[in-house]
Design a protein around this motif. Structure first.
Motif, PDB file in Angstrom:
ATOM      1  N   LEU A  59       0.828  -1.213   0.000  1.00 30.15           N
ATOM      2  CA  LEU A  59       0.000   0.000   0.000  1.00 30.15           C
ATOM      3  C   LEU A  59       0.859   1.260   0.000  1.00 30.15           C
ATOM      4  O   LEU A  59       0.526   2.260  -0.638  1.00 30.15           O
ATOM      5  N   GLN A  60       1.990   1.221   0.710  1.00 31.19           N
ATOM      6  CA  GLN A  60       2.844   2.397   0.788  1.00 31.19           C
ATOM      7  C   GLN A  60       3.446   2.739  -0.574  1.00 31.19           C
ATOM      8  O   GLN A  60       3.671   3.908  -0.882  1.00 31.19           O
ATOM      9  N   LEU A  61       3.709   1.738  -1.400  1.00 35.58           N
ATOM     10  CA  LEU A  61       4.217   2.004  -2.749  1.00 35.58           C
ATOM     11  C   LEU A  61       3.191   2.775  -3.578  1.00 35.58           C
ATOM     12  O   LEU A  61       3.550   3.674  -4.348  1.00 35.58           O
ATOM     13  N   VAL A  62       1.909   2.429  -3.431  1.00 35.80           N
ATOM     14  CA  VAL A  62       0.857   3.189  -4.114  1.00 35.80           C
ATOM     15  C   VAL A  62       0.847   4.633  -3.614  1.00 35.80           C
ATOM     16  O   VAL A  62       0.751   5.584  -4.400  1.00 35.80           O
ATOM     17  N   ALA A  63       0.953   4.804  -2.294  1.00 38.76           N
ATOM     18  CA  ALA A  63       0.997   6.149  -1.721  1.00 38.76           C
ATOM     19  C   ALA A  63       2.206   6.925  -2.234  1.00 38.76           C
ATOM     20  O   ALA A  63       2.114   8.125  -2.536  1.00 38.76           O
ATOM     21  N   ASN A  64       3.344   6.255  -2.356  1.00 38.79           N
ATOM     22  CA  ASN A  64       4.551   6.923  -2.854  1.00 38.79           C
ATOM     23  C   ASN A  64       4.378   7.370  -4.301  1.00 38.79           C
ATOM     24  O   ASN A  64       4.859   8.438  -4.696  1.00 38.79           O
ATOM     25  N   TRP A  65       3.708   6.546  -5.115  1.00 45.61           N
ATOM     26  CA  TRP A  65       3.478   6.927  -6.509  1.00 45.61           C
ATOM     27  C   TRP A  65       2.550   8.134  -6.602  1.00 45.61           C
ATOM     28  O   TRP A  65       2.796   9.065  -7.375  1.00 45.61           O
ATOM     29  N   LEU A  66       1.486   8.126  -5.804  1.00 46.83           N
ATOM     30  CA  LEU A  66       0.582   9.290  -5.792  1.00 46.83           C
ATOM     31  C   LEU A  66       1.308  10.538  -5.309  1.00 46.83           C
ATOM     32  O   LEU A  66       1.076  11.642  -5.810  1.00 46.83           O
ATOM     33  N   SER A  67       2.191  10.366  -4.339  1.00 45.38           N
ATOM     34  CA  SER A  67       2.995  11.494  -3.857  1.00 45.38           C
ATOM     35  C   SER A  67       3.853  12.072  -4.971  1.00 45.38           C
ATOM     36  O   SER A  67       4.013  13.293  -5.084  1.00 45.38           O
ATOM     37  N   ALA A  68       4.400  11.197  -5.830  1.00 44.46           N
ATOM     38  CA  ALA A  68       5.218  11.664  -6.941  1.00 44.46           C
ATOM     39  C   ALA A  68       4.389  12.477  -7.931  1.00 44.46           C
ATOM     40  O   ALA A  68       4.839  13.510  -8.439  1.00 44.46           O
ATOM     41  N   LEU A  69       3.161  12.005  -8.224  1.00 45.42           N
ATOM     42  CA  LEU A  69       2.291  12.759  -9.133  1.00 45.42           C
ATOM     43  C   LEU A  69       2.015  14.153  -8.586  1.00 45.42           C
ATOM     44  O   LEU A  69       2.041  15.154  -9.321  1.00 45.42           O
ATOM     45  N   LEU A  70       1.741  14.228  -7.283  1.00 52.11           N
ATOM     46  CA  LEU A  70       1.534  15.534  -6.660  1.00 52.11           C
ATOM     47  C   LEU A  70       2.791  16.397  -6.784  1.00 52.11           C
ATOM     48  O   LEU A  70       2.713  17.589  -7.103  1.00 52.11           O
ATOM     49  N   TYR A  71       3.946  15.790  -6.537  1.00 53.82           N
ATOM     50  CA  TYR A  71       5.198  16.548  -6.561  1.00 53.82           C
ATOM     51  C   TYR A  71       5.463  17.137  -7.948  1.00 53.82           C
ATOM     52  O   TYR A  71       5.879  18.291  -8.065  1.00 53.82           O
ATOM     53  N   PHE A  72       5.220  16.362  -8.999  1.00 57.66           N
ATOM     54  CA  PHE A  72       5.453  16.881 -10.342  1.00 57.66           C
ATOM     55  C   PHE A  72       4.504  18.038 -10.648  1.00 57.66           C
ATOM     56  O   PHE A  72       4.871  19.002 -11.325  1.00 57.66           O
ATOM     57  N   GLY A  73       3.277  17.939 -10.152  1.00 56.15           N
ATOM     58  CA  GLY A  73       2.363  19.072 -10.311  1.00 56.15           C
ATOM     59  C   GLY A  73       2.847  20.290  -9.551  1.00 56.15           C
ATOM     60  O   GLY A  73       2.797  21.423 -10.058  1.00 56.15           O
ATOM     61  N   TYR A  74       3.335  20.071  -8.321  1.00 55.05           N
ATOM     62  CA  TYR A  74       3.893  21.180  -7.555  1.00 55.05           C
ATOM     63  C   TYR A  74       5.062  21.824  -8.300  1.00 55.05           C
ATOM     64  O   TYR A  74       5.262  23.048  -8.246  1.00 55.05           O
ATOM     65  N   THR A  75       5.870  20.990  -8.975  1.00 56.47           N
ATOM     66  CA  THR A  75       7.044  21.497  -9.689  1.00 56.47           C
ATOM     67  C   THR A  75       6.643  22.514 -10.751  1.00 56.47           C
ATOM     68  O   THR A  75       7.329  23.530 -10.940  1.00 56.47           O
ATOM     69  N   LEU A  76       5.542  22.254 -11.445  1.00 53.69           N
ATOM     70  CA  LEU A  76       5.082  23.208 -12.462  1.00 53.69           C
ATOM     71  C   LEU A  76       4.742  24.555 -11.832  1.00 53.69           C
ATOM     72  O   LEU A  76       5.100  25.616 -12.357  1.00 53.69           O
ATOM     73  N   PHE A  77       4.050  24.523 -10.720  1.00 51.70           N
ATOM     74  CA  PHE A  77       3.699  25.776 -10.046  1.00 51.70           C
ATOM     75  C   PHE A  77       4.945  26.506  -9.556  1.00 51.70           C
ATOM     76  O   PHE A  77       5.061  27.728  -9.687  1.00 51.70           O
ATOM     77  N   ARG A  78       5.900  25.748  -8.981  1.00 50.64           N
ATOM     78  CA  ARG A  78       7.123  26.383  -8.479  1.00 50.64           C
ATOM     79  C   ARG A  78       7.941  26.979  -9.615  1.00 50.64           C
ATOM     80  O   ARG A  78       8.549  28.045  -9.464  1.00 50.64           O
ATOM     81  N   ALA A  79       7.984  26.309 -10.763  1.00 55.10           N
ATOM     82  CA  ALA A  79       8.745  26.820 -11.904  1.00 55.10           C
ATOM     83  C   ALA A  79       8.195  28.147 -12.392  1.00 55.10           C
ATOM     84  O   ALA A  79       8.927  28.968 -12.955  1.00 55.10           O
ATOM     85  N   HIS A  80       6.899  28.376 -12.150  1.00 49.90           N
ATOM     86  CA  HIS A  80       6.274  29.649 -12.519  1.00 49.90           C
ATOM     87  C   HIS A  80       6.222  30.622 -11.332  1.00 49.90           C
ATOM     88  O   HIS A  80       5.473  31.595 -11.347  1.00 49.90           O
ATOM     89  N   ASN A  81       7.026  30.301 -10.280  1.00 52.10           N
ATOM     90  CA  ASN A  81       7.105  31.157  -9.083  1.00 52.10           C
ATOM     91  C   ASN A  81       5.754  31.302  -8.387  1.00 52.10           C
ATOM     92  O   ASN A  81       5.457  32.342  -7.787  1.00 52.10           O
ATOM     93  N   LYS A  82       4.950  30.263  -8.427  1.00 52.96           N
ATOM     94  CA  LYS A  82       3.665  30.257  -7.719  1.00 52.96           C
ATOM     95  C   LYS A  82       3.735  29.138  -6.680  1.00 52.96           C
ATOM     96  O   LYS A  82       3.521  27.963  -7.017  1.00 52.96           O
ATOM     97  N   THR A  83       4.026  29.497  -5.458  1.00 53.04           N
ATOM     98  CA  THR A  83       4.246  28.498  -4.410  1.00 53.04           C
ATOM     99  C   THR A  83       3.072  28.353  -3.444  1.00 53.04           C
ATOM    100  O   THR A  83       3.077  27.442  -2.620  1.00 53.04           O
ATOM    101  N   ARG A  84       2.087  29.239  -3.560  1.00 55.87           N
ATOM    102  CA  ARG A  84       1.009  29.212  -2.568  1.00 55.87           C
ATOM    103  C   ARG A  84       0.149  27.955  -2.671  1.00 55.87           C
ATOM    104  O   ARG A  84      -0.153  27.311  -1.661  1.00 55.87           O
ATOM    105  N   LEU A  85      -0.268  27.593  -3.889  1.00 57.86           N
ATOM    106  CA  LEU A  85      -1.121  26.414  -4.028  1.00 57.86           C
ATOM    107  C   LEU A  85      -0.410  25.136  -3.577  1.00 57.86           C
ATOM    108  O   LEU A  85      -0.992  24.344  -2.832  1.00 57.86           O
ATOM    109  N   PRO A  86       0.848  24.871  -3.995  1.00 59.45           N
ATOM    110  CA  PRO A  86       1.525  23.684  -3.473  1.00 59.45           C
ATOM    111  C   PRO A  86       1.578  23.657  -1.952  1.00 59.45           C
ATOM    112  O   PRO A  86       1.350  22.613  -1.332  1.00 59.45           O
ATOM    113  N   GLY A  87       1.869  24.814  -1.343  1.00 58.70           N
ATOM    114  CA  GLY A  87       1.907  24.867   0.119  1.00 58.70           C
ATOM    115  C   GLY A  87       0.561  24.551   0.742  1.00 58.70           C
ATOM    116  O   GLY A  87       0.478  23.792   1.712  1.00 58.70           O
TER     117      GLY A  87
END
Length: 451
Positions: free
Chosen positions: A139-167
């Motif tokens: 189950l933790q591997l599934v959670a880790n994969w979902l965490s990665a999907l979230l992280y890549f989405g956060y990366t897009l926001f951070r690259a555009h200097n928008k950090t509020r939504l990821p936070g």
């Protein structure tokens, strides 16, 4: 520039960097805080389940290292293209990271599942611990994969200097996990809990909620493009690999070192492993400002790098070093004083409490120097020095940290182990700062290498 205007400009930079960093720092605090609370709930199941969960921490960090390495590369490329005003290319790169990143981490998860028995046995897990780990790890591997999907989405926001939504999403998923943890682990009323696997189930549900919101908000942004992805993939493969390869190796080194350290500590017994696992959660939570800066600072440095603005690069890194030193020293000393009470709140076993107290007292203040090293590695990747960042990471872990920890373990107690980790962090921080200072001194204000 007059002294007054220079001071005003520096103050403005501090304020801007703070405004970019605080949402990420709060998000990191909440995300890592829920992991610490997660471990505290599991500790109530007993030393055995806590030790079993602790064995999975370094392997989870291995997956995180891969996703962070990919994120570093894509954030650097996107921020540089934005700095150079090549917006259409930044859209194609954004689409590539979401598609390629999710597939890559998914493949890694599958490999780690099939190899989990061998991996955890090599880490020193007993047959009894392996029985506890297997249902939780699936189950933790599934959670880790979902965490990665979230992280890549956060990366897009951070690259555009928008950090509020990821936070904000980090806080939201943390609160959801916190609310679900006791229900899934212990149950409620006549409904029984799932024990250790319940901790992973709570995380999966929390991350799914975060993904739904992230996809909804991404649909409102004009940051993605599906046209020309094949040509863009061919064009970006070499620059991406130039950054991602060393960055990924740099990010994989900490979990590999953590796995080695866990194996060393395992020779001291299950209570020592349990204390070490709790300390690893405290470590990441205490580094929230540093981790926030490693997320907010590189895209900004990438913009400056794309615009060839080296005076601002120097000012930003100087401000980051100051913030890290002040915060980590104040927080580390406060935690060292409160160590017995913190250990008592996190662990029920007296032996685990004693070992955790010693780890907190000696290790947390040393994170001021560890934080400097982490900022240097992050900044070096953003400034086009990925190989240098990789070598610094290698030296920190395998020249400074692990030999000192090994010496402490061989001395036969968690006190000496903590002292060894302290010495390793101090050596690593001093080494990284000297290298980075020399690197900046070798580049003039126009970005040309000084002779």
């Amino acid at each position: 520039m007059s002294e007054t205007s220079a001071y005003a400009s520096l103050w403005s930079l501090r304020r801007q960097l703070f405004s970019q960093t605080w949402p990420m720092a709060i998000g990191v605090l909440s995300l890592l805080g829920f992991q610490l609370v997660d471990a505290a709930f599991v500790a109530r199941l007993g030393t055995g389940p806590l030790a079993a969960q602790s064995f999975t921490f370094p392997v989870t960090f291995l997956m995180i290292g891969i996703q962070v390495g990919l994120g570093i590369a894509i954030a650097a490329l996107i921020s540089r293209t934005i700095g150079a005003n090549d917006i259409e290319r930044s859209r194609r790169l954004g689409s590539l990271v979401l598609i390629g990143g999710s597939v890559t981490v998914g493949v890694v998860a599958i490999v780690l599942w099939f190899a989990h028995g061998l991996i955890f046995a090599q880490l020193g897990a007993s047959a009894e611990n392996l029985k506890r780990i297997t249902p939780y790890w699936a189950l933790q591997l599934v959670a880790n994969w979902l965490s990665a999907l979230l992280y890549f989405g956060y990366t897009l926001f951070r690259a555009h200097n928008k950090t509020r939504l990821p936070g904000m999403l980090m806080v939201l998923t943390s609160l959801c996990n916190l609310a679900l943890d006791p229900l899934m682990i212990f149950g409620w009323g006549p409904i029984g809990g799932f024990g250790l696997p319940g901790a992973a189930i709570a995380t999966i549900i929390a991350f799914l909620i975060g993904l739904v919101i992230l996809v909804w908000r991404l649909s409102d942004q004009d940051w993605l493009s599906l046209s020309g992805l094949g040509a863009e993939a061919r064009r970006s493969t070499r620059p991406f690999a130039t950054i991602a390869g060393p960055a990924m190796i740099s990010q994989l080194m900490p979990p590999l070192a953590a796995m080695t350290a866990t194996g060393l500590v395992a020779t001291l017994g299950d209570p020592a492993v349990a204390a070490w696992g709790l300390q690893s959660r405290l470590e990441t939570m205490s580094l929230m400002v540093v981790l926030g800066l490693t997320m907010s600072l590189p895209p900004w440095l990438g913009h400056c790098y794309g615009a060839n603005n080296w005076p601002r690069i120097r000012a930003l890194t100087h401000i980051a070093f100051q913030a890290v030193l002040i915060w980590q020293l104040v927080f580390g000393i406060a935690m060292a004083i409160a160590a017995p009470w913190v250990a008592g709140a996190l662990a029920g076993n007296p032996t685990v409490q004693h070992d955790l107290t010693q780890l907190i007292r000696f290790m947390l203040p040393s994170y001021a120097l560890l934080g400097i090293c982490m900022i240097v590695v992050s900044a070096s990747n953003a400034l086009g020095w990925p190989v240098r960042a990789m070598l610094i990471s290698f030296a920190r872990l395998f020249v400074c940290y692990l030999p000192c920890v090994a010496a402490g373990v061989f001395a036969g107690s968690m006190t000496t182990t903590a002292l060894g980790a302290l010495a390793g962090n101090i050596l690593a921080g001093v080494m990284a700062w000297l290298i980075f200072r020399a690197s900046l001194a070798g580049v003039d204000d126009e970005g040309q290498r000084r002779s």
